[in-house]
Design an enzyme around this catalytic site. Structure first.
Site, PDB file in Angstrom:
ATOM      1  N   HIS A  24       0.805  -1.228   0.000  1.00  0.00           N
ATOM      2  CA  HIS A  24       0.000   0.000   0.000  1.00  0.00           C
ATOM      3  C   HIS A  24       0.839   1.280   0.000  1.00  0.00           C
ATOM      4  CE1 HIS A  24       0.337  -0.321   4.354  1.00  0.00           C
ATOM      5  NE2 HIS A  24      -0.543  -1.272   4.453  1.00  0.00           N
ATOM      6  N   HIS A  78      -4.043  -9.085  15.184  1.00  0.00           N
ATOM      7  CA  HIS A  78      -4.221  -7.935  14.286  1.00  0.00           C
ATOM      8  C   HIS A  78      -5.048  -8.380  13.086  1.00  0.00           C
ATOM      9  CE1 HIS A  78      -3.483  -4.474  11.907  1.00  0.00           C
ATOM     10  NE2 HIS A  78      -2.343  -4.821  11.348  1.00  0.00           N
ATOM     11  N   GLU A  80      -5.517  -6.773  10.023  1.00  0.00           N
ATOM     12  CA  GLU A  80      -5.201  -6.363   8.649  1.00  0.00           C
ATOM     13  C   GLU A  80      -5.025  -7.591   7.758  1.00  0.00           C
ATOM     14  OE1 GLU A  80      -2.078  -3.412   8.247  1.00  0.00           O
ATOM     15  OE2 GLU A  80      -2.640  -3.031   6.152  1.00  0.00           O
ATOM     16  N   ASP A  82      -3.126  -8.791   5.566  1.00  0.00           N
ATOM     17  CA  ASP A  82      -1.909  -9.585   5.382  1.00  0.00           C
ATOM     18  C   ASP A  82      -1.780 -10.671   6.441  1.00  0.00           C
ATOM     19  OD1 ASP A  82      -1.581  -7.266   6.964  1.00  0.00           O
ATOM     20  OD2 ASP A  82       0.590  -7.376   6.840  1.00  0.00           O
ATOM     21  N   HIS A 145      -0.576  -0.843  14.914  1.00  0.00           N
ATOM     22  CA  HIS A 145      -0.927   0.411  14.274  1.00  0.00           C
ATOM     23  C   HIS A 145      -2.387   0.466  13.854  1.00  0.00           C
ATOM     24  CE1 HIS A 145      -0.812  -0.895   9.837  1.00  0.00           C
ATOM     25  NE2 HIS A 145      -0.650  -1.992  10.528  1.00  0.00           N
ATOM     26  N   ASP A 164       2.579  -6.469  14.261  1.00  0.00           N
ATOM     27  CA  ASP A 164       3.385  -5.686  13.311  1.00  0.00           C
ATOM     28  C   ASP A 164       4.588  -5.002  13.974  1.00  0.00           C
ATOM     29  OD1 ASP A 164       2.056  -6.126  10.921  1.00  0.00           O
ATOM     30  OD2 ASP A 164       0.667  -4.466  11.195  1.00  0.00           O
ATOM     31  N   TYR A 192      10.563   0.292   8.121  1.00  0.00           N
ATOM     32  CA  TYR A 192       9.238  -0.172   8.546  1.00  0.00           C
ATOM     33  C   TYR A 192       8.642   0.816   9.562  1.00  0.00           C
ATOM     34  CZ  TYR A 192       5.798  -3.630  10.114  1.00  0.00           C
ATOM     35  OH  TYR A 192       4.636  -4.288  10.422  1.00  0.00           O
ATOM     36  N   HIS A 225       6.202  -9.814  10.795  1.00  0.00           N
ATOM     37  CA  HIS A 225       6.935  -9.649   9.532  1.00  0.00           C
ATOM     38  C   HIS A 225       8.433  -9.733   9.814  1.00  0.00           C
ATOM     39  CE1 HIS A 225       3.439  -8.300   7.263  1.00  0.00           C
ATOM     40  NE2 HIS A 225       3.175  -7.405   8.194  1.00  0.00           N
TER      41      HIS A 225
HETATM   42 FE1  FEO Z   1      -0.852  -4.083   9.834  1.00  0.00          FE
HETATM   43 FE2  FEO Z   1       1.204  -6.539   8.823  1.00  0.00          FE
HETATM   44  O1  FEO Z   1      -0.407  -5.640   8.935  1.00  0.00           O
END
Ligand code: FEO
Length: 410
Positions: A24, A78, A80, A82, A145, A164, A192, A225
């Site tokens: 994104h 989380h 999101e 991903d 986040h 994250d 990041y 990640h």
């Molecule tokens: Fe906020 Fe890795 O997604």
């Protein structure tokens, strides 16, 4: 990539995404990973899932350890996509007894997957559940986040599964911080932070204070990640502390977009002035520099000198893109000045200055405008601007050092 047992009976079962290049708007030029962790305890528990498209990686990895249908608990740190876009398939396959998430996590899962009937167990900061031999303590990290974000801490292992936070977009066959070059890894962690966590720096400060207050003992940080911090968890905590303070080093960026090289000539003259004053300076031409790489350097820069030629009464589009992106990331404590060439109207310098004012930059010059091509005198004015930016930065740094008692300017 096969599963890896990171601690006895705790396995990395995630996926490596070697080919992603855009997250994104953030350029992930080394790919990323989607980490998920399987804890083999009386209650077999899966922490987070992966992005849709990586089903075979996750299911394949779990299946090497246990029948996925044996999983009893899911923890969603989380929402999101991903980390959750595969979740409906996992829920269908596993039929978990409980899905642990924050209250905002429950709401956001329902908003994403219209999954009102899933067996949610809403948890909040301080809540602890037993998996059998191990406990899991939850810490909500709202807006770090997303509103739903939380950490899971396993005290018996001193393991923090941090969603994250503390992550890096970095695809590697290695899984631990001590298996790669640390400065390279911290560079990706900084990128990041700058591109994702920066707007929430005040919350990072509060979270770190909370971690200190409750005396969380951490031997390993496993983010969702990138690589796992098993040797340097203290280092990444220290970096988050430093980055979130946004002090700004004796470092200036000159960022420009140019039409026929006049604004570029100005940028190089400003660089000359900065360098003559002994300030570390970096030059970015937006024609060849990605916004997210510029922002990575913004993280610890004390000054930004930003230039664009004027086109159709505005700034060049790549500069508009950068300023829009930067405004959302809410950088603090920057000195700013604008510059640019123009043909007949010259609005770009004013527009850039206004954008910097909106970000509460300390503007030290109304901005230098040059008609078409800079003369020698114009370039001298640009060199002088570099001098003045450098001096303002040096004075500001000195003031900060004196008031805070810091030992060394960095
Ligand atoms: Fe906020 Fe890795 O997604």
């Amino acid at each position: 990539m096969p599963p890896i047992e990171i601690i006895k009976d705790i396995h990395w079962v995630g996926a490596i995404d070697w080919n992603i290049r855009d997250f994104h708007g953030y350029s992930v030029d080394r790919g990323t990973t989607y980490n998920a962790f399987l804890v083999m305890d009386d209650k077999i528990t899966l922490f987070d899932t992966v992005k849709r498209g990586f089903r075979e990686d996750l299911i394949g990895n779990i299946s090497r350890i246990v029948d996925p249908a044996s999983i009893q608990y899911l923890v969603v740190n989380h929402v999101e996509m991903d980390h959750s876009s595969l979740l409906p398939e996992i829920v269908e396959l596993v039929q978990p007894k409980k899905i642990f998430c924050s209250e905002m996590g429950r709401k956001n899962l329902v908003a994403h997957f219209h999954s009102e009937r899933w067996p949610y167990e809403v948890v909040k900061t301080g809540d602890t559940i037993s998996l059998g031999k191990r406990q899991v303590r939850f810490i909500e990290t709202r807006m770090l986040h997303w509103p739903d974000s939380m950490f899971s801490y396993i005290p018996e292992e001193r393991l923090l599964i941090s969603s994250d936070a503390f992550g890096q977009h970095l695809a590697t066959t290695e899984r631990y911080d001590d298996e790669v070059d640390l400065s390279m890894l911290l560079g990706h962690a900084a990128k990041y932070y700058a591109n994702i966590i920066l707007p929430y720096s005040n919350l990072v400060q509060k979270l770190l204070a909370q971690v200190r207050e409750i005396g969380l003992e951490i031997d390993m940080i496993a983010p969702d990640h990138g690589l796992i911090w098993r040797t340097n968890p203290g280092k990444i905590l220290e970096c988050y502390d430093e980055w979130s303070q946004q002090k700004g080093k004796l470092k200036a960026l000159v960022v420009y977009d140019t039409m026929w090289h006049s604004t570029e000539m100005m940028a190089r003259a400003i660089m000359e002035g900065l360098i003559e004053e002994g300030v570390s300076a970096q030059l970015f031409d937006l024609a060849v520099s990605h916004r997210s790489d510029v922002v990575t350097e913004v993280l610890d820069a004390g000054a930004l000198v930003i230039g664009s030629a004027t086109i159709n009464n505005g700034m060049l589009p790549r500069m508009a893109d950068l300023l829009h992106y930067l405004r959302g990331l809410r950088p603090l404590n920057k000195i700013g000045a604008a510059f640019g060439s123009y043909g007949w109207s010259g609005e770009a310098v004013k527009l850039i200055t206004t954008a910097m004012e909106e970000m509460k930059f300390e503007i030290i010059d109304p901005g230098i405008k040059v008609h078409y091509v800079p003369s020698d005198d114009d370039l001298k004015r640009c060199v002088d601007l570099g001098h003045r930016v450098a001096k303002a930065l040096q004075e500001k740094t000195q003031d900060r050092i004196q008031s805070s008692g810091e030992a060394v300017p960095i």
